[in-house]
Design a protein around this motif. Structure first.
Motif, PDB file in Angstrom:
ATOM      1  N   UNK B 132      16.537  -6.383  -7.320  1.00 25.86           N
ATOM      2  CA  UNK B 132      17.695  -5.584  -6.956  1.00 25.86           C
ATOM      3  C   UNK B 132      18.780  -6.480  -6.359  1.00 25.86           C
ATOM      4  N   UNK B 133      18.338  -7.413  -5.516  1.00 25.95           N
ATOM      5  CA  UNK B 133      19.274  -8.362  -4.907  1.00 25.95           C
ATOM      6  C   UNK B 133      20.011  -9.143  -5.994  1.00 25.95           C
ATOM      7  N   UNK B 134      19.269  -9.618  -7.010  1.00 26.92           N
ATOM      8  CA  UNK B 134      19.901 -10.367  -8.098  1.00 26.92           C
ATOM      9  C   UNK B 134      20.954  -9.520  -8.801  1.00 26.92           C
ATOM     10  N   UNK B 135      20.625  -8.237  -9.024  1.00 21.42           N
ATOM     11  CA  UNK B 135      21.572  -7.345  -9.706  1.00 21.42           C
ATOM     12  C   UNK B 135      22.854  -7.211  -8.889  1.00 21.42           C
ATOM     13  N   UNK B 136      22.709  -6.980  -7.572  1.00 23.77           N
ATOM     14  CA  UNK B 136      23.899  -6.844  -6.729  1.00 23.77           C
ATOM     15  C   UNK B 136      24.666  -8.161  -6.647  1.00 23.77           C
ATOM     16  N   UNK B 137      23.899  -9.248  -6.601  1.00 29.35           N
ATOM     17  CA  UNK B 137      24.521 -10.565  -6.535  1.00 29.35           C
ATOM     18  C   UNK B 137      25.409 -10.786  -7.758  1.00 29.35           C
ATOM     19  N   UNK B 138      24.832 -10.493  -8.935  1.00 27.49           N
ATOM     20  CA  UNK B 138      25.568 -10.691 -10.164  1.00 27.49           C
ATOM     21  C   UNK B 138      26.775  -9.745 -10.226  1.00 27.49           C
ATOM     22  N   UNK B 139      26.566  -8.493  -9.817  1.00 26.25           N
ATOM     23  CA  UNK B 139      27.671  -7.524  -9.828  1.00 26.25           C
ATOM     24  C   UNK B 139      28.798  -8.005  -8.914  1.00 26.25           C
ATOM     25  N   UNK B 140      28.418  -8.569  -7.780  1.00 29.91           N
ATOM     26  CA  UNK B 140      29.420  -9.080  -6.849  1.00 29.91           C
ATOM     27  C   UNK B 140      30.236 -10.193  -7.486  1.00 29.91           C
ATOM     28  N   UNK B 141      29.544 -11.078  -8.210  1.00 28.93           N
ATOM     29  CA  UNK B 141      30.233 -12.184  -8.857  1.00 28.93           C
ATOM     30  C   UNK B 141      31.171 -11.664  -9.952  1.00 28.93           C
ATOM     31  N   UNK B 142      30.664 -10.718 -10.749  1.00 28.52           N
ATOM     32  CA  UNK B 142      31.485 -10.120 -11.808  1.00 28.52           C
ATOM     33  C   UNK B 142      32.714  -9.459 -11.206  1.00 28.52           C
ATOM     34  N   UNK B 143      32.470  -8.717 -10.115  1.00 31.57           N
ATOM     35  CA  UNK B 143      33.545  -7.998  -9.461  1.00 31.57           C
ATOM     36  C   UNK B 143      34.598  -8.960  -8.915  1.00 31.57           C
ATOM     37  N   UNK B 144      34.123 -10.016  -8.249  1.00 30.56           N
ATOM     38  CA  UNK B 144      35.061 -10.966  -7.664  1.00 30.56           C
ATOM     39  C   UNK B 144      35.835 -11.712  -8.738  1.00 30.56           C
ATOM     40  N   UNK B 145      35.155 -11.964  -9.864  1.00 26.71           N
ATOM     41  CA  UNK B 145      35.838 -12.646 -10.963  1.00 26.71           C
ATOM     42  C   UNK B 145      37.032 -11.811 -11.409  1.00 26.71           C
ATOM     43  N   UNK B 146      36.889 -10.487 -11.285  1.00 28.88           N
ATOM     44  CA  UNK B 146      37.963  -9.596 -11.708  1.00 28.88           C
ATOM     45  C   UNK B 146      39.072  -9.496 -10.657  1.00 28.88           C
ATOM     46  N   UNK B 147      38.677  -9.479  -9.394  1.00 25.45           N
ATOM     47  CA  UNK B 147      39.646  -9.127  -8.352  1.00 25.45           C
ATOM     48  C   UNK B 147      40.103 -10.290  -7.475  1.00 25.45           C
ATOM     49  N   UNK B 148      39.275 -11.306  -7.319  1.00 26.55           N
ATOM     50  CA  UNK B 148      39.656 -12.364  -6.384  1.00 26.55           C
ATOM     51  C   UNK B 148      40.376 -13.491  -7.122  1.00 26.55           C
ATOM     52  N   UNK B 149      41.200 -14.218  -6.427  1.00 22.51           N
ATOM     53  CA  UNK B 149      41.862 -15.368  -7.052  1.00 22.51           C
ATOM     54  C   UNK B 149      40.827 -16.402  -7.465  1.00 22.51           C
ATOM     55  N   UNK B 150      41.243 -17.317  -8.340  1.00 29.81           N
ATOM     56  CA  UNK B 150      40.291 -18.310  -8.812  1.00 29.81           C
ATOM     57  C   UNK B 150      39.969 -19.340  -7.728  1.00 29.81           C
ATOM     58  N   UNK B 151      38.864 -20.037  -7.925  1.00 29.43           N
ATOM     59  CA  UNK B 151      38.522 -21.118  -7.017  1.00 29.43           C
ATOM     60  C   UNK B 151      37.799 -20.685  -5.755  1.00 29.43           C
ATOM     61  N   UNK B 152      37.335 -19.443  -5.721  1.00 28.99           N
ATOM     62  CA  UNK B 152      36.603 -18.980  -4.540  1.00 28.99           C
ATOM     63  C   UNK B 152      35.102 -19.203  -4.757  1.00 28.99           C
ATOM     64  N   UNK B 153      34.376 -19.570  -3.713  1.00 25.05           N
ATOM     65  CA  UNK B 153      32.919 -19.712  -3.866  1.00 25.05           C
ATOM     66  C   UNK B 153      32.256 -18.339  -3.906  1.00 25.05           C
ATOM     67  N   UNK B 154      32.447 -17.637  -5.043  1.00 24.29           N
ATOM     68  CA  UNK B 154      32.022 -16.241  -5.105  1.00 24.29           C
ATOM     69  C   UNK B 154      30.516 -16.074  -4.999  1.00 24.29           C
ATOM     70  N   UNK B 155      29.773 -17.068  -5.525  1.00 25.13           N
ATOM     71  CA  UNK B 155      28.303 -16.955  -5.443  1.00 25.13           C
ATOM     72  C   UNK B 155      27.863 -16.912  -3.987  1.00 25.13           C
ATOM     73  N   UNK B 156      28.515 -17.752  -3.187  1.00 31.27           N
ATOM     74  CA  UNK B 156      28.154 -17.825  -1.776  1.00 31.27           C
ATOM     75  C   UNK B 156      28.465 -16.498  -1.078  1.00 31.27           C
ATOM     76  N   UNK B 157      29.685 -15.976  -1.301  1.00 32.23           N
ATOM     77  CA  UNK B 157      30.064 -14.693  -0.685  1.00 32.23           C
ATOM     78  C   UNK B 157      29.053 -13.615  -1.022  1.00 32.23           C
ATOM     79  N   UNK B 158      28.759 -13.545  -2.336  1.00 28.55           N
ATOM     80  CA  UNK B 158      27.908 -12.458  -2.809  1.00 28.55           C
ATOM     81  C   UNK B 158      26.486 -12.607  -2.276  1.00 28.55           C
ATOM     82  N   UNK B 159      25.994 -13.854  -2.215  1.00 25.83           N
ATOM     83  CA  UNK B 159      24.645 -14.077  -1.693  1.00 25.83           C
ATOM     84  C   UNK B 159      24.559 -13.659  -0.231  1.00 25.83           C
ATOM     85  N   UNK B 160      25.547 -14.087   0.557  1.00 24.37           N
ATOM     86  CA  UNK B 160      25.523 -13.767   1.984  1.00 24.37           C
ATOM     87  C   UNK B 160      25.622 -12.265   2.208  1.00 24.37           C
ATOM     88  N   UNK B 161      26.582 -11.637   1.508  1.00 24.88           N
ATOM     89  CA  UNK B 161      26.798 -10.206   1.711  1.00 24.88           C
ATOM     90  C   UNK B 161      25.553  -9.407   1.318  1.00 24.88           C
TER      91      UNK B 161
END
Lengths: 265, 193
Positions: B132-161
């Motif tokens: 389940x964690x992996x699913x949310x992690x991946x969704x977070x990355x997909x989501x951030x890819x859509x909404x956040x500016x480029x160059x952000x350590x999205x994997x880290x954000x999503x893992x921590x959150x």
């Protein structure tokens, strides 16, 4: 309808949007969610915003209710906006905050993305605000009907969803009853350190699970006794029908989409 | 599965999915960490119970139903079609994978081998929670890819959150389920293969 049975976000009313067939609403929202990503000019965003806000007004639901559903995402909307302001470096420098340059491209992208976000949340929450969970379940059942061909258990899924929905209020009351019984013996669920709260909650959960098993067994037995045999040949209590207003809704949405494609760059 | 067993299966899955949603809805039963979703709640427990009782199939079905019910009732936050599918269609469904150890857990409980019982129980809950964690992690990355500016350590954000609430929820679920099955063994054992 019994007040205790209203769960989730649904706000009862008799507006046009409430009376639409749930399948119409789901279909329109599905396409809206896809087409939001096609907007790329100010006017194309304006077209979509007009549609979303117009629909929200047509639901006759008071603004505070609609906004309440949006509260948890305000944070995300603001967060993405600020993130864009800080990180995006396109266009000219508009102004500086404490000598930190803010670019015009950053403001544009920030606004566009926050707005897209807002539109998605608004439109999807309008579905659950104007449609009872049971209506959504019926709609899902008919929309999934084609999957029966590949042996997907559509009927069973819909049956389970209806049973789930039926039992949510019952289980909530039960939880409340048990927690009051425990509270009257001096148990405190709401305050104190996390460890104490967890220790208080476990004795609440065990009887809750045990009684849920009992309920399941009784219901299964009652269904057996009444000859439940599975999906084949079962008739429905609530039939869904596409009416004139549904066709009107599709036409309106079609016009919005044409407007979107005429105004996008 | 014969007919009456099948009916009981459908009903139990339905009622326990409802219970999962109830545990997710009642404010004093969860520990809010973040403004948007992501609270530590007991909601996964009913899904795990079904997974151990009825095996992987029951677990997957119960998790799937729990996810769909959140959408139907309106507590879900769907921001992009893909994110919605992953976080509500997939993330809760995979909790049911915990059921791969259903047989071992049942056998150990019946034979009163508490070491083996806790090992397999913890392993199952961990695998379900981790997927389940992996699913949310991946969704977070997909989501951030859509909404956040480029160059952000999205994997880290999503893992921590996502890790911040999944880890405590995993520990909590293991303790409560272990306690329940030990104190009330028939809640696990009344279903015979």
């Amino acid at each position: 309808m019994n007040h205790a049975l209203i769960i989730g976000q649904y706000v009862p009313s008799n507006s046009v949007i409430h009376r639409l067939d749930p399948r119409t609403k789901i279909a329109i929202i599905f396409f809206f969610v896809i087409f939001v990503f096609f907007a790329n000019t100010l006017t194309s965003y304006a077209v979509l915003t007009l549609f979303a806000v117009g629909t929200a007004v047509a639901t006759k639901i008071k603004l505070p209710y609609i906004l309440k559903g949006l509260t948890p995402v305000w944070f995300l909307i603001v967060f993405t906006f600020v993130l864009h302001l800080v990180v995006t470096k396109e266009g000219e420098v508009l102004f500086r905050i404490l000598s930190y340059p803010i670019y015009s491209g950053a403001v544009e992208q920030g606004i566009a993305i926050s707005l897209r976000f807002f539109l998605l949340i608004l439109v999807t929450s309008l579905l659950t605000l104007t449609t009872t969970p049971i209506e959504i379940t019926d709609a899902i059942e008919t929309l999934l009907n084609p999957l029966k061909k590949i042996k997907f258990p559509v009927h069973e899924l819909a049956l389970m969803m209806s049973i789930s929905l039926r039992f949510i209020p019952t289980l909530m009351q039960e939880t409340e009853k048990i927690s009051k019984a425990q509270a009257s013996r001096g148990v405190d669920f709401r305050t104190g350190p996390m460890k104490d709260r967890i220790q208080a909650i476990v004795p609440l959960l065990v009887p809750l699970f045990v009684s849920a098993f009992k309920r399941a067994e009784e219901l299964a037995m009652a269904m057996e006794a009444r000859g439940y045999q599975g999906g084949e040949g079962r008739t429905k209590l609530r039939e869904l029908r596409i009416e004139k207003i549904d066709i009107l809704a599709f036409i309106t949405f079609g016009i919005v989409l044409i407007g979107l494609f005429l105004t996008r760059a | 599965m014969n007919n009456s067993r099948r009916t009981l299966f459908l009903i139990e899955v339905a009622i326990f999915s409802a219970l999962a949603l109830v545990l997710d809805l009642i404010p004093f039963l969860k520990f809010q960490l973040w403004a948007q979703g992501g609270s530590v709640s007991f909601a996964m427990i009913p899904v795990f119970i079904i997974a151990y009782r009825w095996g992987v199939k029951g677990g997957l079905l119960s998790g799937f139903l729990f996810g769909i019910m959140q959408v139907v009732v309106g507590t879900a936050y769907i921001l992009t079609p893909l994110q919605g599918f992953i976080e509500y269609g997939l993330a809760f469904t995979v909790l049911g994978v915990a059921g791969i150890f259903a047989k071992q857990v049942k056998d150990a409980l019946e034979a009163k081998q508490s070491g083996k019982f806790f090992t397999y129980l913890t392993l199952g809950v961990f695998i379900g929670s981790f997927l389940r964690f992996l699913a949310h992690l991946y969704a977070g990355v997909v989501f951030f890819a859509e909404y956040a500016p480029e160059g952000q350590p999205v994997w880290l954000y999503s893992t921590l959150y996502n890790g911040s609430y999944m880890l405590p929820a995993f520990v909590l679920s293991t303790i409560v389920i272990g306690f329940l099955f030990l104190k009330q063994p028939r809640t696990l054992l009344s279903i015979k293969d």
